[in-house]
Design an enzyme around this catalytic site. Structure first.
Site, PDB file in Angstrom:
ATOM      1  N   HIS A 165     -42.634 -19.472  51.518  1.00 33.55           N
ATOM      2  CA  HIS A 165     -43.192 -18.730  52.573  1.00 33.55           C
ATOM      3  C   HIS A 165     -43.624 -17.484  52.488  1.00 33.55           C
ATOM      4  O   HIS A 165     -44.266 -16.847  53.188  1.00 33.55           O
ATOM      5  CB  HIS A 165     -41.870 -18.909  53.619  1.00 33.55           C
ATOM      6  N   ASP A 201     -41.452 -29.587  50.065  1.00 30.60           N
ATOM      7  CA  ASP A 201     -40.518 -28.979  51.171  1.00 30.60           C
ATOM      8  C   ASP A 201     -40.639 -29.098  52.707  1.00 30.60           C
ATOM      9  O   ASP A 201     -41.659 -29.596  53.043  1.00 30.60           O
ATOM     10  CB  ASP A 201     -40.363 -27.627  50.980  1.00 30.60           C
ATOM     11  N   HIS A 203     -40.550 -27.480  55.220  1.00 32.39           N
ATOM     12  CA  HIS A 203     -41.285 -26.489  55.989  1.00 32.39           C
ATOM     13  C   HIS A 203     -42.591 -26.215  55.330  1.00 32.39           C
ATOM     14  O   HIS A 203     -42.870 -26.441  54.204  1.00 32.39           O
ATOM     15  CB  HIS A 203     -40.156 -25.423  55.959  1.00 32.39           C
ATOM     16  N   ASP A 290     -34.859 -30.216  51.385  1.00 40.02           N
ATOM     17  CA  ASP A 290     -34.527 -30.058  52.970  1.00 40.02           C
ATOM     18  C   ASP A 290     -35.211 -31.427  53.689  1.00 40.02           C
ATOM     19  O   ASP A 290     -34.738 -31.376  54.850  1.00 40.02           O
ATOM     20  CB  ASP A 290     -34.552 -28.794  53.337  1.00 40.02           C
TER      21      ASP A 290
HETATM   22  C1  OKP Z   1     -37.148 -22.102  53.991  1.00 39.15           C
HETATM   23  B1  OKP Z   1     -37.632 -23.105  53.149  1.00 39.15           B
HETATM   24  C2  OKP Z   1     -35.546 -19.385  62.300  1.00 39.15           C
HETATM   25  C3  OKP Z   1     -34.811 -20.579  61.906  1.00 39.15           C
HETATM   26  C4  OKP Z   1     -35.277 -21.063  60.541  1.00 39.15           C
HETATM   27  C5  OKP Z   1     -36.171 -20.303  58.547  1.00 39.15           C
HETATM   28  C6  OKP Z   1     -36.026 -21.599  57.511  1.00 39.15           C
HETATM   29  C7  OKP Z   1     -36.438 -21.191  56.416  1.00 39.15           C
HETATM   30  C8  OKP Z   1     -36.778 -22.349  55.688  1.00 39.15           C
HETATM   31  N1  OKP Z   1     -34.521 -18.213  63.001  1.00 39.15           N
HETATM   32  N2  OKP Z   1     -35.202 -20.339  59.493  1.00 39.15           N
HETATM   33  O1  OKP Z   1     -38.778 -23.665  53.362  1.00 39.15           O
HETATM   34  O2  OKP Z   1     -36.510 -24.242  53.003  1.00 39.15           O
HETATM   35 ZN    ZN Z   2     -37.784 -25.683  53.589  1.00 40.63          ZN
END
Ligand code: OKP
Ligand code: ZN
Length: 347
Positions: A165, A201, A203, A290
Site C-alpha cells: 500500500h 493479497d 487488498h 488474507d
Molecule cells: C493491509 B494489507 C480501515 C480498515 C482497514 C486497512 C487494511 C490494510 C490491509 N480503517 N485497514 O493489504 O493486508
Molecule cells: Zn491485505
C-alpha cells in the site's frame, strides 16, 4: 528457496489503529511473522538468511527522497514535540484532499504526517524506520540473489511491516516502504529488462500500482477484493490500465467479497497469462494470505490446502521469482498458509 528474514521486524509494533470509529489493537502484529518462521523451521522449508545493510540509494529511486527523510526522522520529531509522546504512536489525522494545496510542505508535525499518509489505521512507531528499512533490505537482497549467476530460482523477503500500500511518497494500510516495488526495481537494475509484479493479497496493491503506473518496464497485476466495497476503496478498479508509456502495463482483477478458490484461480490464470504475454524476465509475488477463509478483515474463501496449488501455479511461470510478505491476519494460520505457498512453489 532462499529466505531473507527481517531480524528486527518486531521493532515495528503498533499499539492501536483506527477501525470503525474506535481505536482497536493492531491487526498487523509481530506474532504474524513468528508463526511463519515456526512453520518454515518445522517443515524444513527454505534456507534462512539475515539481510545486508539497506541500499538507501535504491530506496530513494522508488520512494521520494523527502518521504524517506520524513520517515527516517518522524519518530524523533514526534518525541521532540513532547517527551510524553514516546509512550504514544503517531497516527495520521488530517489530509490534504481535493481543493487543498499540494505544492507546500507545512512545518506542523500533524500536517506533515497527513501529507505523507492516506489512512488512520497505520501507526508509525518508535521502531518503524528500523524495521521497514531492514525489510526493504530483505526485498533487495532477495532480488539480487535470484539474478546472481548460479542463484536460486526463488527467494523470499520474509518481513513486516508489509509494503504494497506504500506509494512513492505515502504510507498507509500498515505499509511504509514498498518491498515489492523495491524488489522489482532491484531486479531491473540487476539485469531483468521486463519485470512483473503479481499481487495476490486480498487488498489492492495501490502503492505498487501508483509507483509503476507510467512505466512500461514493470507490469503490475493485482487480484483483490472489489474496491467498491473493500479497502483501499479509491483504487483497484478494472479500468485502470496504466498511463502514458505505462498504458497496458497495469491489470486489476477485482473479485466480489465471498469469492472461493475456483473463481479466484481463474483470475490467477488470467494474471499469469498476462505476465507471459508481457514476456517478463522475472516476477515479484506480493504474497498476502488474507485471502484465507479465516481472515478476520477479509472476505475470500481460500482454504489452507489451496495455497499449495497457488505455489504450484506460480512456479509454473518458470521465472526468477521474489516473494514479499504482505497481509494475512488469521495470525495462527498465517504460518501454514505461507509455508504451503512456498512448498507448492518448490520449497
Ligand atoms: C493491509 B494489507 C480501515 C480498515 C482497514 C486497512 C487494511 C490494510 C490491509 N480503517 N485497514 O493489504 O493486508
Ligand atoms: Zn491485505
Amino acid at each position: 528457496m532462499l529466505i531473507f528474514h527481517n531480524p528486527v521486524h518486531d521493532k515495528h509494533a503498533g499499539r492501536q489503529e483506527m477501525f470503525r470509529g474506535k481505536l482497536v489493537p493492531c491487526h498487523e502484529t509481530p506474532a504474524r511473522l513468528e508463526y511463519v518462521l515456526d512453520a518454515l523451521r518445522q517443515r524444513g522449508i527454505g534456507e534462512l538468511r539475515a539481510p545486508s545493510a539497506p541500499d538507501m540509494d535504491l530506496i530513494k529511486r522508488v520512494h521520494t527522497p523527502r518521504y524517506v527523510d520524513f520517515l527516517a526522522s518522524a519518530w524523533q520529531d514526534w518525541v521532540a514535540l513532547d517527551p510524553a509522546n514516546a509512550d504514544l504512536d503517531i497516527l495520521p489525522s488530517v489530509w490534504p484532499v481535493r481543493g487543498f494545496r499540494h505544492d507546500i510542505e507545512p512545518t506542523n508535525f500533524a500536517a506533515r504526517v497527513g501529507l505523507f499518509s492516506f489512512d488512520s489505521g497505520c501507526p508509525l512507531t518508535a521502531g518503524t524506520w528500523e524495521a521497514a528499512t531492514a525489510g526493504a533490505a530483505c526485498a533487495i537482497d532477495a532480488a539480487r540473489a535470484v539474478m546472481a549467476p548460479g542463484g536460486p530460482r526463488a527467494a523470499m523477503a520474509l518481513t513486516r511491516p508489509p509494503g504494497h500500500h506504500a506509494g512513492a511518497d505515502f504510507f498507509g494500510g500498515y505499509c511504509f516502504l514498498n518491498n515489492a516495488a523495491l524488489a522489482a526495481q532491484a531486479l531491473r537494475e540487476a539485469g531483468a529488462a521486463r519485470v512483473a509484479i503479481l499481487d495476490v493479497d486480498y487488498h489492492h496493491g495501490n502503492g505498487t500500482q501508483s509507483i509503476f503506473y507510467e512505466r512500461s518496464d514493470v507490469l503490475t497485476v493485482s487480484i483483490h477484493g472489489d474496491p467498491t466495497t473493500e479497502y483501499p476503496f479509491f483504487l483497484g478498479y478494472a479500468d485502470e490500465a496504466g498511463e502514458g508509456a505505462g498504458f497496458g502495463a497495469n491489470l486489476n482483477l477485482p473479485l466480489a467479497a465471498g469469492t472461493d478458490f475456483a473463481t479466484w484461480t481463474q483470475a490467477l490464470q488470467q494474471g499469469l497469462a498476462a505476465i507471459q504475454a508481457f514476456k517478463a524476465d522475472a516476477v515479484v509475488v506480493a504474497l498476502g494470505v488474507d485471502t484465507y477463509e479465516g481472515d478476520p478483515i477479509s472476505k475470500f474463501k481460500l482454504k489452507s490446502a489451496d495455497y499449495l496449488e497457488v505455489g504450484r501455479m506460480l512456479a509454473g511461470l518458470g521465472l526468477p521469482t521474489v516473494f514479499t510478505m504482505e497481509g494475512g491476519y488469521a495470525v495462527a494460520d498465517v504460518g501454514i498458509n505461507v509455508a504451503n505457498v512456498l512448498e507448492g512453489a518448490g520449497g
